[in-house]
Design a protein around this motif. Structure first.
Motif, PDB file in Angstrom:
ATOM      1  N   ALA A 179       0.824  -1.211   0.000  1.00  0.00           N
ATOM      2  CA  ALA A 179       0.000   0.000   0.000  1.00  0.00           C
ATOM      3  C   ALA A 179       0.859   1.264   0.000  1.00  0.00           C
ATOM      4  CB  ALA A 179      -0.927  -0.001   1.218  1.00  0.00           C
ATOM      5  N   VAL A 180       1.960   1.262   0.755  1.00  0.00           N
ATOM      6  CA  VAL A 180       2.844   2.437   0.768  1.00  0.00           C
ATOM      7  C   VAL A 180       3.494   2.621  -0.602  1.00  0.00           C
ATOM      8  CG1 VAL A 180       4.906   3.463   1.797  1.00  0.00           C
ATOM      9  CG2 VAL A 180       3.255   2.279   3.251  1.00  0.00           C
ATOM     10  N   GLN A 181       3.892   1.521  -1.217  1.00  0.00           N
ATOM     11  CA  GLN A 181       4.485   1.588  -2.549  1.00  0.00           C
ATOM     12  C   GLN A 181       3.497   2.162  -3.562  1.00  0.00           C
ATOM     13  OE1 GLN A 181       7.858   0.062  -3.617  1.00  0.00           O
ATOM     14  NE2 GLN A 181       7.318   1.678  -5.058  1.00  0.00           N
ATOM     15  N   GLU A 182       2.259   1.756  -3.456  1.00  0.00           N
ATOM     16  CA  GLU A 182       1.237   2.271  -4.363  1.00  0.00           C
ATOM     17  C   GLU A 182       1.042   3.780  -4.170  1.00  0.00           C
ATOM     18  OE1 GLU A 182      -2.178  -0.073  -3.493  1.00  0.00           O
ATOM     19  OE2 GLU A 182      -1.540  -1.787  -4.738  1.00  0.00           O
ATOM     20  N   ALA A 183       1.143   4.230  -2.926  1.00  0.00           N
ATOM     21  CA  ALA A 183       0.916   5.652  -2.642  1.00  0.00           C
ATOM     22  C   ALA A 183       2.112   6.517  -3.033  1.00  0.00           C
ATOM     23  CB  ALA A 183       0.604   5.838  -1.159  1.00  0.00           C
ATOM     24  N   TRP A 184       3.323   6.058  -2.754  1.00  0.00           N
ATOM     25  CA  TRP A 184       4.517   6.878  -2.960  1.00  0.00           C
ATOM     26  C   TRP A 184       5.308   6.514  -4.213  1.00  0.00           C
ATOM     27  CZ3 TRP A 184       6.616   6.704   2.775  1.00  0.00           C
ATOM     28  CH2 TRP A 184       5.855   7.572   3.567  1.00  0.00           C
ATOM     29  N   GLY A 185       5.046   5.349  -4.774  1.00  0.00           N
ATOM     30  CA  GLY A 185       5.758   4.948  -5.982  1.00  0.00           C
ATOM     31  C   GLY A 185       7.260   4.888  -5.778  1.00  0.00           C
ATOM     32  N   ASP A 186       7.999   5.447  -6.710  1.00  0.00           N
ATOM     33  CA  ASP A 186       9.464   5.422  -6.639  1.00  0.00           C
ATOM     34  C   ASP A 186      10.016   6.267  -5.497  1.00  0.00           C
ATOM     35  OD1 ASP A 186       9.523   3.773  -8.834  1.00  0.00           O
ATOM     36  OD2 ASP A 186       9.856   5.405 -10.274  1.00  0.00           O
ATOM     37  N   SER A 187       9.183   7.065  -4.874  1.00  0.00           N
ATOM     38  CA  SER A 187       9.635   7.901  -3.755  1.00  0.00           C
ATOM     39  C   SER A 187       9.648   7.143  -2.434  1.00  0.00           C
ATOM     40  CB  SER A 187       8.739   9.143  -3.621  1.00  0.00           C
ATOM     41  OG  SER A 187       8.865   9.973  -4.760  1.00  0.00           O
ATOM     42  N   MET A 188       9.162   5.899  -2.436  1.00  0.00           N
ATOM     43  CA  MET A 188       9.140   5.143  -1.187  1.00  0.00           C
ATOM     44  C   MET A 188      10.544   4.739  -0.765  1.00  0.00           C
ATOM     45  SD  MET A 188       7.386   1.515  -0.050  1.00  0.00           S
ATOM     46  CE  MET A 188       8.836   0.500  -0.295  1.00  0.00           C
ATOM     47  N   GLY A 189      10.881   5.047   0.471  1.00  0.00           N
ATOM     48  CA  GLY A 189      12.117   4.584   1.064  1.00  0.00           C
ATOM     49  C   GLY A 189      11.807   3.766   2.299  1.00  0.00           C
ATOM     50  N   ALA A 190      12.696   2.849   2.634  1.00  0.00           N
ATOM     51  CA  ALA A 190      12.532   2.037   3.833  1.00  0.00           C
ATOM     52  C   ALA A 190      13.918   1.752   4.396  1.00  0.00           C
ATOM     53  CB  ALA A 190      11.808   0.732   3.523  1.00  0.00           C
ATOM     54  N   THR A 191      14.049   1.874   5.706  1.00  0.00           N
ATOM     55  CA  THR A 191      15.344   1.665   6.332  1.00  0.00           C
ATOM     56  C   THR A 191      15.150   1.285   7.796  1.00  0.00           C
ATOM     57  OG1 THR A 191      17.525   2.659   6.678  1.00  0.00           O
ATOM     58  CG2 THR A 191      15.619   4.093   7.015  1.00  0.00           C
ATOM     59  N   ARG A 192      16.246   1.008   8.485  1.00  0.00           N
ATOM     60  CA  ARG A 192      16.153   0.689   9.905  1.00  0.00           C
ATOM     61  C   ARG A 192      15.630   1.907  10.663  1.00  0.00           C
ATOM     62  NH1 ARG A 192      22.615   0.799  11.414  1.00  0.00           N
ATOM     63  NH2 ARG A 192      22.655   2.942  12.226  1.00  0.00           N
ATOM     64  N   LEU A 193      15.216   1.712  11.890  1.00  0.00           N
ATOM     65  CA  LEU A 193      14.725   2.808  12.710  1.00  0.00           C
ATOM     66  C   LEU A 193      15.843   3.825  12.949  1.00  0.00           C
ATOM     67  CD1 LEU A 193      12.660   0.867  15.407  1.00  0.00           C
ATOM     68  CD2 LEU A 193      11.804   2.030  13.368  1.00  0.00           C
ATOM     69  N   PRO A 194      15.485   5.096  13.152  1.00  0.00           N
ATOM     70  CA  PRO A 194      16.506   6.112  13.414  1.00  0.00           C
ATOM     71  C   PRO A 194      16.990   6.047  14.869  1.00  0.00           C
ATOM     72  CG  PRO A 194      14.340   7.089  13.499  1.00  0.00           C
ATOM     73  CD  PRO A 194      14.132   5.662  13.065  1.00  0.00           C
ATOM     74  N   SER A 195      17.942   6.896  15.185  1.00  0.00           N
ATOM     75  CA  SER A 195      18.351   7.079  16.573  1.00  0.00           C
ATOM     76  C   SER A 195      17.559   8.246  17.145  1.00  0.00           C
ATOM     77  CB  SER A 195      19.854   7.360  16.663  1.00  0.00           C
ATOM     78  OG  SER A 195      20.163   8.602  16.033  1.00  0.00           O
ATOM     79  N   TYR A 196      17.577   8.384  18.461  1.00  0.00           N
ATOM     80  CA  TYR A 196      16.957   9.547  19.095  1.00  0.00           C
ATOM     81  C   TYR A 196      17.884  10.036  20.199  1.00  0.00           C
ATOM     82  CZ  TYR A 196      15.465   6.796  23.192  1.00  0.00           C
ATOM     83  OH  TYR A 196      15.439   6.032  24.330  1.00  0.00           O
ATOM     84  N   THR A 197      17.728  11.275  20.588  1.00  0.00           N
ATOM     85  CA  THR A 197      18.607  11.874  21.586  1.00  0.00           C
ATOM     86  C   THR A 197      18.081  11.594  22.987  1.00  0.00           C
ATOM     87  OG1 THR A 197      19.152  13.649  20.036  1.00  0.00           O
ATOM     88  CG2 THR A 197      19.720  13.994  22.349  1.00  0.00           C
ATOM     89  N   CYS A 198      18.937  11.018  23.827  1.00  0.00           N
ATOM     90  CA  CYS A 198      18.550  10.671  25.196  1.00  0.00           C
ATOM     91  C   CYS A 198      19.741  10.918  26.115  1.00  0.00           C
ATOM     92  CB  CYS A 198      18.107   9.218  25.256  1.00  0.00           C
ATOM     93  SG  CYS A 198      17.431   8.716  26.847  1.00  0.00           S
ATOM     94  N   ARG A 199      19.551  11.814  27.062  1.00  0.00           N
ATOM     95  CA  ARG A 199      20.600  12.203  28.007  1.00  0.00           C
ATOM     96  C   ARG A 199      21.892  12.606  27.280  1.00  0.00           C
ATOM     97  NH1 ARG A 199      22.265   9.084  33.716  1.00  0.00           N
ATOM     98  NH2 ARG A 199      22.873  11.012  34.765  1.00  0.00           N
ATOM     99  N   GLY A 200      21.722  13.355  26.218  1.00  0.00           N
ATOM    100  CA  GLY A 200      22.862  13.907  25.512  1.00  0.00           C
ATOM    101  C   GLY A 200      23.578  12.944  24.594  1.00  0.00           C
ATOM    102  N   GLN A 201      23.015  11.780  24.370  1.00  0.00           N
ATOM    103  CA  GLN A 201      23.653  10.816  23.468  1.00  0.00           C
ATOM    104  C   GLN A 201      22.638  10.268  22.473  1.00  0.00           C
ATOM    105  OE1 GLN A 201      24.621   7.001  25.698  1.00  0.00           O
ATOM    106  NE2 GLN A 201      24.066   8.293  27.427  1.00  0.00           N
ATOM    107  N   GLN A 202      23.137   9.727  21.384  1.00  0.00           N
ATOM    108  CA  GLN A 202      22.272   9.138  20.364  1.00  0.00           C
ATOM    109  C   GLN A 202      22.051   7.658  20.676  1.00  0.00           C
ATOM    110  OE1 GLN A 202      20.680  10.771  17.640  1.00  0.00           O
ATOM    111  NE2 GLN A 202      21.291  12.418  19.046  1.00  0.00           N
TER     112      GLN A 202
END
Length: 411
Positions: free
Chosen positions: A269-292
């Motif tokens: 469904a995401v591919q149908e909506a975004w077409g060639d613009s669809m990207g997928a990757t691992r989860l990002p990092s977030y900032t916690c107590r001054g570290q990633q």
């Protein structure tokens, strides 16, 4: 002696003639024995109905000369299958799809028995999927997928590969564009992402029922309150939206969502909506107590179980094997984008090149098999809901985490 032999011969001949005459007078007109009628009920995800009906048709074509089948499909969420089945075990489905974290409880309740061809299951499937289908060293179900985890979808029109490494940066970009990055904080399954790589722990005790949890620890490199403060900061961004998986997809389709945490079940469904613009990757990092901190994830598999109380247990086993065969796992990938547990299907070029599967594999380094007891879900969802709303009550974060842990570890 000779006379006895002649008499015996005449008796045999007379018997043969009598049989011959009888055959002429009463010709045999019997028909072949009627085939057995086999009624099977199958529970599966609502989204799988078209796929399952195609699989049922091929099963009937293969075995139609051995029995007459009446296969009934019923929609049943894989995540709540255990509760539905144990509510009426003898009246439940013969064959059912369920999430792997339920296998121990179903086996303990007598709903599942060890699979008949354990050696075949082990040799045909990924070792992690076999482990997920097992209790101890005994296999109780048939692996169906090896993709029950989550990762990040993003729209390449808005984000670069560098941008998607940081959750805070993504939220800022989405806010500036008047769009949203989403995650479902009403589900403890997703909320684990914030705690999993912090040194704070949660899991099952040796009894296999109750949990241990250290998410309220006030010592160590990262404290529970540090995670809570990070969540509050993320939630305060105009580019973040706490949405269910269904609402994430609706936002993708209407253009309001440009990134979100979800799984392979939404890949098509995401591919149908975004077409060639669809990207997928691992989860990002977030900032916690001054570290990633790299966001973690629960991983798991979908399984097919056979009800131990099925009136047609042998045929139910055959249907379970058919649903999880290499060919039908390949069909599942083609129709639903779901990652196979079958080794041959998983190693096919098409599967290996799929963006969603590649993202899941990248995230697997930071994931762990979901093994938590039933008391985990509600306390975590309640806590995360408060964080998503900006902690409107103003209650101390430590007291909320203490309450969370008390609920999660309750006996």
């Amino acid at each position: 002696m000779k006379r006895k032999y002649i008499l015996l011969s005449l008796m045999v001949c007379a018997g043969v003639l009598a049989a011959s005459c009888k055959g002429k007078e009463e010709p045999q007109t019997g028909s072949p024995a009627a085939k057995e009628t086999v009624e099977l009920t199958v529970w599966g995800a609502e989204e799988d109905e078209a796929l399952l009906r195609e699989i049922f048709a091929s099963f009937q074509a293969r075995y139609g000369d051995e029995a007459s089948f009446q296969i009934t499909y019923m929609s049943q969420s894989e995540s709540s299958c255990k509760d539905a089945l144990l509510a009426d075990l003898e009246g439940g489905a013969d064959v059912f799809a369920f999430a792997d974290d339920q296998v121990a409880a179903l086996a303990a309740a007598g709903a599942l028995e060890p699979v008949e061809d354990e050696a075949g299951v082990r040799s045909a499937n990924l070792s992690a999927a076999v482990e997920a289908a097992s209790v101890g060293n005994v296999v109780y179900a048939y692996p169906l997928t090896a993709d029950n985890g989550y990762f990040l979808y993003y729209n390449k029109d808005y984000f670069t590969e560098s941008d998607v490494k940081s959750l805070e940066k993504m939220v800022d970009i989405a806010g500036q564009a008047g769009k949203a990055v989403t995650m479902d904080w009403s589900s403890a399954w997703y909320v684990y992402a914030f705690f999993g790589n912090t040194g704070l722990e949660v899991g099952l005790n040796e009894d296999g029922i109750t949990n241990y949890c250290t998410w309220n620890d006030s010592d160590g490199p990262i404290r529970g309150t540090d995670v809570a403060e990070a969540m509050l900061k993320i939630a305060s961004g105009s580019g973040f939206s706490n949405r269910t998986d269904t609402d994430f997809l609706a936002g993708v389709q209407d253009g309001s969502v440009i990134a979100g945490v979800s799984g392979v079940w939404n890949a098509v469904a995401v591919q149908e909506a975004w077409g060639d613009s669809m990207g997928a990757t691992r989860l990002p990092s977030y900032t916690c107590r001054g570290q990633q901190v790299q966001m973690a994830s629960f991983s798991g598999c979908k399984l097919i179980g056979v009800n131990a109380y099925s009136q047609h247990r042998e045929w139910a086993e055959r249907l379970a094997q058919w649903i999880t065969s290499q060919d039908n796992q390949t069909l599942r990938f083609e129709m639903r984008g779901q990652g196979p547990s079958n080794l041959n299907a998983a190693n096919s070029p098409a599967v290996q090149e799929a963006p969603a599967i590649a993202a899941l594999l990248a995230q697997s380094e930071y994931s762990q098999l979901q093994r938590v007891g039933g008391k985990f879900w509600e306390p975590v969802a309640e806590f995360a809901g408060n964080m998503a709303e900006g902690n409107p009550s103003g209650a101390s974060l430590q007291s909320q985490l203490d309450r969370l842990v008390e609920g999660v570890t309750a006996r």
